[in-house]
Design an enzyme around this catalytic site. Structure first.
Site, PDB file in Angstrom:
ATOM      1  N   ASP A   1      55.037  74.735  18.667  1.00 50.78           N
ATOM      2  CA  ASP A   1      54.792  75.165  20.040  1.00 50.78           C
ATOM      3  C   ASP A   1      55.943  74.915  21.022  1.00 50.78           C
ATOM      4  OD1 ASP A   1      53.144  76.393  21.868  1.00 50.78           O
ATOM      5  OD2 ASP A   1      52.304  74.513  22.587  1.00 50.78           O
TER       6      ASP A   1
ATOM      7  N   CYS B   1      38.119  88.170  32.130  1.00 59.08           N
ATOM      8  CA  CYS B   1      39.079  87.248  32.747  1.00 59.08           C
ATOM      9  C   CYS B   1      38.656  86.953  34.197  1.00 59.08           C
ATOM     10  CB  CYS B   1      40.479  87.851  32.719  1.00 59.08           C
ATOM     11  SG  CYS B   1      41.675  86.788  33.564  1.00 59.08           S
TER      12      CYS B   1
ATOM     13  N   CYS C   1      46.894  83.407  35.858  1.00 59.12           N
ATOM     14  CA  CYS C   1      46.119  82.897  34.715  1.00 59.12           C
ATOM     15  C   CYS C   1      45.662  81.451  34.969  1.00 59.12           C
ATOM     16  CB  CYS C   1      46.975  82.982  33.460  1.00 59.12           C
ATOM     17  SG  CYS C   1      46.206  82.235  32.018  1.00 59.12           S
TER      18      CYS C   1
ATOM     19  N   CYS D   1      39.082  84.343  27.551  1.00 57.34           N
ATOM     20  CA  CYS D   1      39.485  85.532  26.797  1.00 57.34           C
ATOM     21  C   CYS D   1      39.511  85.271  25.296  1.00 57.34           C
ATOM     22  CB  CYS D   1      40.823  86.082  27.291  1.00 57.34           C
ATOM     23  SG  CYS D   1      42.182  84.907  27.213  1.00 57.34           S
TER      24      CYS D   1
ATOM     25  N   CYS E   1      35.807  86.995  22.358  1.00 52.22           N
ATOM     26  CA  CYS E   1      36.324  87.904  21.330  1.00 52.22           C
ATOM     27  C   CYS E   1      35.379  87.964  20.129  1.00 52.22           C
ATOM     28  CB  CYS E   1      37.708  87.439  20.875  1.00 52.22           C
ATOM     29  SG  CYS E   1      38.391  88.550  19.618  1.00 52.22           S
TER      30      CYS E   1
END
Ligand code: SF4
Ligand code: SF4
Length: 384
Positions: free
Chosen positions: A135, A208, A224, A254, A258
């Site tokens: 990351d 969102c 965001c 989000c 899904c």
């Protein structure tokens, strides 16, 4: 010339170390994430390291000259215990699920060290012939993972694995060893096609809470909740605070909507250490945190990087959105006595949201810090 190594044996050995998915991409030209357009549009907010590392992110041979392959490693952090973490009492702040683990940089790193040793053994190379990252390196893990077929890039801009859903930490080993690459999810499409297996679904875009998607697969970090509550170290824009709702650290909206997640299996957690106790903290407990208690509770979690001031800032927003007036005494105390203006400013907002502004009349007159004064002035303009 570094010899090729058997990809299937490597995969088997790395999976045994605790990596839930192991795939390989060949380094080479081809469309990766539209990073430049995203940067040029300023959608990375103040994450300026993205600009500084853009060239290296787009060309792995600038990171490791002679790089031939990237090994993508997925660590599944989903577990049934993460389905509904709730505090025992009081309003429930929501945490990004990944954060409810000991810092993954620390827990995955030993696995990467061991993976490097396996690569050395199987390919007859040395530590100079590879580099690993989890990351924090200049590697576009998600894009390479899509190229390697570990998943596809959803309209939510996340990598979606058919086996693990959205719930993956990604790590990468960049190496000079030539390995047989894996195929992307659908070879007849370009591997970077956003929403390859989304069909007509737009759930993530619609759900969102702050309208942060500039386009399918393109998140404007400035809007965001994840960016605002984790990366932004300053004042969170007033216009976004209501949309933050109860999210105190990060945002999973989000991801959790899904439908691909219904196939997600629980991970083995061999390279993780759950910290679900964090989710048991009530908002009242968080608003009352001292520096000592913060250090004790959040030691070795990713949340510690936010520091106490950042967590209190976020907690004030969650409190302001909670409708819970029993939190007013704690918020008034922060608005009047917190040492840092950042905390006082967000506490002022929360007090007014809960209808307690009258308690701050004296504090408003004596406040000298411009950041906090701006909050009082905004409330006055709004008739608060
Ligand atoms: S993380 Fe939350 S705020 Fe950010 S794009 Fe996803 S749903 Fe929107
Ligand atoms: S929620 Fe729907 S549109 Fe969004 S990534 Fe998942 S499948 Fe794609």
């Amino acid at each position: 010339m570094i010899p090729a190594a058997p990809t299937s044996l490597l995969r088997e050995r790395l999976q045994a170390l605790g990596f839930d998915d192991v795939r390989v991409a060949a380094v080479g030209p081809g469309p990766l994430a539209p990073l430049r357009a995203w940067l040029e549009a300023g959608q990375h907010a103040d994450m300026h390291w993205m600009e500084r590392t853009a060239d290296r992110r787009l060309d792995p041979t600038l990171v490791l000259p002679g790089a031939r392959s990237i090994i993508l490693l997925g660590v599944n952090y989903w577990s049934e215990a993460l389905r509904r973490p709730q505090p025992a009492s009081g309003p429930a702040p929501l945490w990004a699920r990944y954060a409810l683990h000991a810092d993954y940089h620390d827990t995955i790193k030993p696995g990467l060290v061991a993976a490097g040793r396996v690569l050395e053994e199987l390919a007859g190379v040395t530590a100079a012939d590879y580099r690993y990252y989890v990351d924090t390196g200049p590697v576009l893990e998600r894009s390479w993972a899509a190229r390697a077929g570990l998943g596809f890039t959803g309209k939510n801009a996340m990598l979606i694995s058919r086996r693990h859903g959205n719930w993956l930490f990604l790590a990468a080993i960049l190496t000079r060893v030539e390995l047989a690459p894996d195929a992307p999810v659908r070879t007849r499409h370009r591997q970077q096609d956003v929403g390859l297996l989304c069909g007509r679904c737009t759930r993530c875009l619609d759900a969102c809470p702050t309208a942060a998607f500039a386009a399918p697969g393109v998140v404007d970090a400035r809007r965001c909740v994840s960016y605002q509550t984790i990366e932004n170290k300053g004042v969170i824009p007033r216009a976004l605070r209501a949309g933050i709702g109860a999210r105190i650290y990060g945002c999973d909206v989000c991801l959790e909507v899904c439908p691909w997640n219904r196939f997600a299996q629980a991970g083995r957690q061999l390279l993780l250490s759950a910290r679900y106790d964090v989710a048991a903290l009530s908002l009242a407990e968080i608003l009352a945190l001292t520096p000592e208690r913060f250090a004790e509770v959040f030691r070795r979690t990713p949340i510690k990087r936010l520091k106490l001031a950042g967590l209190l800032r976020n907690a004030c927003i969650v409190a302001g959105n909670s409708g819970d007036r029993t939190l007013l005494p704690a918020l008034v105390a922060l608005a009047t006595a917190a040492a840092l203006p950042l905390v006082r400013a967000h506490a002022v907002w929360a007090v007014f949201r809960l209808g307690g502004g009258a308690a701050l009349q004296d504090a408003a007159r004596s406040e000298t810090d411009p950041v906090v004064r701006a909050e009082y002035e905004a409330e006055a303009r709004a008739g608060g």
